[in-house]
Design a protein around this motif. Sequence first.
Motif, PDB file in Angstrom:
ATOM      1  N   ARG A 194       0.832  -1.198   0.000  1.00  0.00           N
ATOM      2  CA  ARG A 194       0.000   0.000   0.000  1.00  0.00           C
ATOM      3  C   ARG A 194       0.873   1.257   0.000  1.00  0.00           C
ATOM      4  O   ARG A 194       1.873   1.322   0.717  1.00  0.00           O
ATOM      5  CB  ARG A 194      -0.899   0.027   1.245  1.00  0.00           C
ATOM      6  N   ILE A 195       0.464   2.257  -0.803  1.00  0.00           N
ATOM      7  CA  ILE A 195       1.157   3.541  -0.830  1.00  0.00           C
ATOM      8  C   ILE A 195       0.108   4.637  -0.846  1.00  0.00           C
ATOM      9  O   ILE A 195      -0.910   4.537  -1.532  1.00  0.00           O
ATOM     10  CB  ILE A 195       2.107   3.645  -2.049  1.00  0.00           C
ATOM     11  N   THR A 196       0.340   5.677  -0.056  1.00  0.00           N
ATOM     12  CA  THR A 196      -0.589   6.797   0.011  1.00  0.00           C
ATOM     13  C   THR A 196       0.201   8.089   0.168  1.00  0.00           C
ATOM     14  O   THR A 196       1.423   8.060   0.352  1.00  0.00           O
ATOM     15  CB  THR A 196      -1.592   6.609   1.169  1.00  0.00           C
ATOM     16  N   VAL A 197      -0.499   9.218   0.073  1.00  0.00           N
ATOM     17  CA  VAL A 197       0.140  10.535   0.065  1.00  0.00           C
ATOM     18  C   VAL A 197      -0.451  11.365   1.207  1.00  0.00           C
ATOM     19  O   VAL A 197      -1.672  11.386   1.407  1.00  0.00           O
ATOM     20  CB  VAL A 197      -0.068  11.247  -1.281  1.00  0.00           C
ATOM     21  N   PHE A 198       0.407  12.061   1.930  1.00  0.00           N
ATOM     22  CA  PHE A 198      -0.016  12.818   3.106  1.00  0.00           C
ATOM     23  C   PHE A 198      -0.588  14.174   2.685  1.00  0.00           C
ATOM     24  O   PHE A 198       0.064  15.204   2.790  1.00  0.00           O
ATOM     25  CB  PHE A 198       1.169  12.999   4.065  1.00  0.00           C
ATOM     26  N   GLN A 199      -1.834  14.173   2.226  1.00  0.00           N
ATOM     27  CA  GLN A 199      -2.549  15.413   1.892  1.00  0.00           C
ATOM     28  C   GLN A 199      -3.279  15.876   3.148  1.00  0.00           C
ATOM     29  O   GLN A 199      -4.515  15.899   3.205  1.00  0.00           O
ATOM     30  CB  GLN A 199      -3.522  15.162   0.740  1.00  0.00           C
ATOM     31  N   GLY A 209     -25.569  41.650   4.467  1.00  0.00           N
ATOM     32  CA  GLY A 209     -26.635  42.251   5.246  1.00  0.00           C
ATOM     33  C   GLY A 209     -27.228  41.305   6.257  1.00  0.00           C
ATOM     34  O   GLY A 209     -27.959  41.724   7.166  1.00  0.00           O
ATOM     35  N   SER A 210     -26.930  40.021   6.109  1.00  0.00           N
ATOM     36  CA  SER A 210     -27.430  39.010   7.041  1.00  0.00           C
ATOM     37  C   SER A 210     -26.382  37.912   7.198  1.00  0.00           C
ATOM     38  O   SER A 210     -26.594  36.759   6.828  1.00  0.00           O
ATOM     39  CB  SER A 210     -28.753  38.421   6.530  1.00  0.00           C
ATOM     40  N   LEU A 211     -25.213  38.318   7.735  1.00  0.00           N
ATOM     41  CA  LEU A 211     -24.087  37.393   7.897  1.00  0.00           C
ATOM     42  C   LEU A 211     -23.994  36.947   9.346  1.00  0.00           C
ATOM     43  O   LEU A 211     -24.153  37.746  10.268  1.00  0.00           O
ATOM     44  CB  LEU A 211     -22.779  38.067   7.471  1.00  0.00           C
ATOM     45  N   GLU A 212     -23.700  35.675   9.543  1.00  0.00           N
ATOM     46  CA  GLU A 212     -23.571  35.119  10.884  1.00  0.00           C
ATOM     47  C   GLU A 212     -22.291  34.300  10.987  1.00  0.00           C
ATOM     48  O   GLU A 212     -21.935  33.582  10.037  1.00  0.00           O
ATOM     49  CB  GLU A 212     -24.766  34.216  11.218  1.00  0.00           C
ATOM     50  N   PRO A 213     -21.568  34.380  12.134  1.00  0.00           N
ATOM     51  CA  PRO A 213     -20.408  33.506  12.327  1.00  0.00           C
ATOM     52  C   PRO A 213     -20.849  32.040  12.318  1.00  0.00           C
ATOM     53  O   PRO A 213     -21.855  31.687  12.939  1.00  0.00           O
ATOM     54  CB  PRO A 213     -19.862  33.919  13.700  1.00  0.00           C
ATOM     55  N   LEU A 214     -20.100  31.223  11.593  1.00  0.00           N
ATOM     56  CA  LEU A 214     -20.421  29.803  11.498  1.00  0.00           C
ATOM     57  C   LEU A 214     -19.380  29.003  12.272  1.00  0.00           C
ATOM     58  O   LEU A 214     -18.186  29.101  11.985  1.00  0.00           O
ATOM     59  CB  LEU A 214     -20.424  29.357  10.034  1.00  0.00           C
ATOM     60  N   PRO A 215     -19.812  28.227  13.287  1.00  0.00           N
ATOM     61  CA  PRO A 215     -18.828  27.423  14.026  1.00  0.00           C
ATOM     62  C   PRO A 215     -17.967  26.595  13.083  1.00  0.00           C
ATOM     63  O   PRO A 215     -18.471  25.976  12.139  1.00  0.00           O
ATOM     64  CB  PRO A 215     -19.707  26.532  14.907  1.00  0.00           C
ATOM     65  N   MET A 216     -16.659  26.610  13.322  1.00  0.00           N
ATOM     66  CA  MET A 216     -15.714  25.929  12.435  1.00  0.00           C
ATOM     67  C   MET A 216     -15.451  24.519  12.927  1.00  0.00           C
ATOM     68  O   MET A 216     -15.303  24.287  14.127  1.00  0.00           O
ATOM     69  CB  MET A 216     -14.401  26.727  12.356  1.00  0.00           C
ATOM     70  N   ARG A 217     -15.418  23.594  12.007  1.00  0.00           N
ATOM     71  CA  ARG A 217     -15.097  22.219  12.341  1.00  0.00           C
ATOM     72  C   ARG A 217     -13.725  22.141  12.998  1.00  0.00           C
ATOM     73  O   ARG A 217     -12.833  22.935  12.693  1.00  0.00           O
ATOM     74  CB  ARG A 217     -15.093  21.351  11.080  1.00  0.00           C
ATOM     75  N   ARG A 218     -13.552  21.182  13.856  1.00  0.00           N
ATOM     76  CA  ARG A 218     -12.266  20.980  14.509  1.00  0.00           C
ATOM     77  C   ARG A 218     -11.264  20.401  13.509  1.00  0.00           C
ATOM     78  O   ARG A 218     -11.555  19.431  12.809  1.00  0.00           O
ATOM     79  CB  ARG A 218     -12.429  20.032  15.692  1.00  0.00           C
ATOM     80  N   GLY A 219     -10.077  20.997  13.426  1.00  0.00           N
ATOM     81  CA  GLY A 219      -9.029  20.453  12.576  1.00  0.00           C
ATOM     82  C   GLY A 219      -8.506  19.145  13.143  1.00  0.00           C
ATOM     83  O   GLY A 219      -8.419  18.974  14.361  1.00  0.00           O
ATOM     84  N   ASP A 220      -8.130  18.214  12.260  1.00  0.00           N
ATOM     85  CA  ASP A 220      -7.801  16.875  12.765  1.00  0.00           C
ATOM     86  C   ASP A 220      -6.886  16.132  11.794  1.00  0.00           C
ATOM     87  O   ASP A 220      -7.308  15.221  11.094  1.00  0.00           O
ATOM     88  CB  ASP A 220      -9.092  16.094  12.981  1.00  0.00           C
ATOM     89  N   TYR A 221      -5.590  16.488  11.780  1.00  0.00           N
ATOM     90  CA  TYR A 221      -4.652  15.757  10.940  1.00  0.00           C
ATOM     91  C   TYR A 221      -4.510  14.293  11.379  1.00  0.00           C
ATOM     92  O   TYR A 221      -4.152  13.427  10.580  1.00  0.00           O
ATOM     93  CB  TYR A 221      -3.270  16.417  10.958  1.00  0.00           C
ATOM     94  N   GLY A 222      -4.799  14.035  12.644  1.00  0.00           N
ATOM     95  CA  GLY A 222      -4.719  12.658  13.131  1.00  0.00           C
ATOM     96  C   GLY A 222      -5.685  11.724  12.431  1.00  0.00           C
ATOM     97  O   GLY A 222      -5.488  10.505  12.433  1.00  0.00           O
ATOM     98  N   ALA A 223      -6.736  12.284  11.803  1.00  0.00           N
ATOM     99  CA  ALA A 223      -7.694  11.450  11.085  1.00  0.00           C
ATOM    100  C   ALA A 223      -7.016  10.690   9.946  1.00  0.00           C
ATOM    101  O   ALA A 223      -7.438   9.581   9.593  1.00  0.00           O
ATOM    102  CB  ALA A 223      -8.836  12.310  10.548  1.00  0.00           C
ATOM    103  N   PHE A 224      -5.971  11.311   9.357  1.00  0.00           N
ATOM    104  CA  PHE A 224      -5.237  10.610   8.295  1.00  0.00           C
ATOM    105  C   PHE A 224      -4.670   9.303   8.827  1.00  0.00           C
ATOM    106  O   PHE A 224      -4.817   8.241   8.198  1.00  0.00           O
ATOM    107  CB  PHE A 224      -4.110  11.494   7.761  1.00  0.00           C
ATOM    108  N   TYR A 225      -4.036   9.356   9.988  1.00  0.00           N
ATOM    109  CA  TYR A 225      -3.395   8.149  10.513  1.00  0.00           C
ATOM    110  C   TYR A 225      -4.400   7.140  11.060  1.00  0.00           C
ATOM    111  O   TYR A 225      -4.173   5.930  10.970  1.00  0.00           O
ATOM    112  CB  TYR A 225      -2.343   8.535  11.556  1.00  0.00           C
TER     113      TYR A 225
END
Length: 359
Positions: free
Chosen positions: A125-130, A296-312
């Motif tokens: 198996r070979i993969t790329v760390f994107q 004229g109707s903008l709201e802050p949108l909660p940001m998903r948690r970053g998770d580089y560990g998901a790759f591994y």
Amino acid sequence: MATTSADPIRTAVIGYGASGRVFHSPFLEADPAFSLDVIVTGDAGRAAEAAAQHPDARVLASVEEMLAGAGDLDLVVIGTPPATHAGIATAALDAGLDVVVDKPFTPTSEEGRALIAHAQKLGRRITVFQNRRWDGDFQTVRDLVETGRLGAVRRFESRFEWYKPEVRASWKAEASAAQGGGILFDLGTHLIDQAVQLFGPVAEATAELAVNRPDGLADDDAFVALRHESGTISHLWMNSLAPQFGPRFHVLGSLSGYTSHGLDGQEAALAAGASPADEDYGVTPASRWGLFGVEGSLEPLPMRRGDYGAFYRALAAALRGDAALPVDPADAVTVLEIIERLHAETPLRRPDLSERNEG
């Protein structure tokens, strides 16, 4: 190999610059599915740093030493300069090891295709760390696209910009585009990959490429325009000499839009010594959430948690036969083909020092 059992996946990291030190070793050490057994670096200072930070790992000076003990390993992670990727990956596959290769996968798509074919022939198996697929801001944009909250996305703008007028001594400062150097290979492999992941195959691609450092060997400023077969237009900026930054994402759909600023914080946190196991790792504070909606109707949108560990985590499942690889290496080849076309069709603009504004 032990990859089909519950035993830890025995891993070697090759290279202990920013890649090995920041992006790979912390996640391998934090994930119980892996054991960090070997670190390879020929630099004495980095070897001492690796030994201090990972005392349970053996620190070796050469790839040859690592390959001599390949029977005690399952996986190799390659974080060396791009021009070395194909040779090291081929040797590791021949030694019976599975392989993770940092981006850019290889300097040419031909080398990338050959590596994939070689791995398939050997049953490895070979993969790329994107890893930027697991940026919190990108995951947030992906959710908006996939759930249809933006409507039909007409224009996608994405930027990686910073201001680094002083060049640190590293392979990046010395590599030509033919060796995988330049900002289009460095950051374009992330931005193009993200655009293709969101909006699919590319029908047309154009670029502007410039080197603004008088002694620069490869592009340090790039703009890429993509027309996807889906109809979306992607505009991508990469610049290492930008004294002011544009929005990280600016996405315009038929129903709504989304704009965010600033880079995902995982890299900076890891470089400062944070652990992926920290409670607040990958969390973006509310003050940096992007804005969603219509002017004229903008709201802050909660940001998903970053998770580089998901790759591994996904890689461990794949190596144990339970899932697909976290990144199909064919995706990396597709991006390389686009970059090759852009390099072939786009003249590299160099600064005209006689026109420099002295005022």
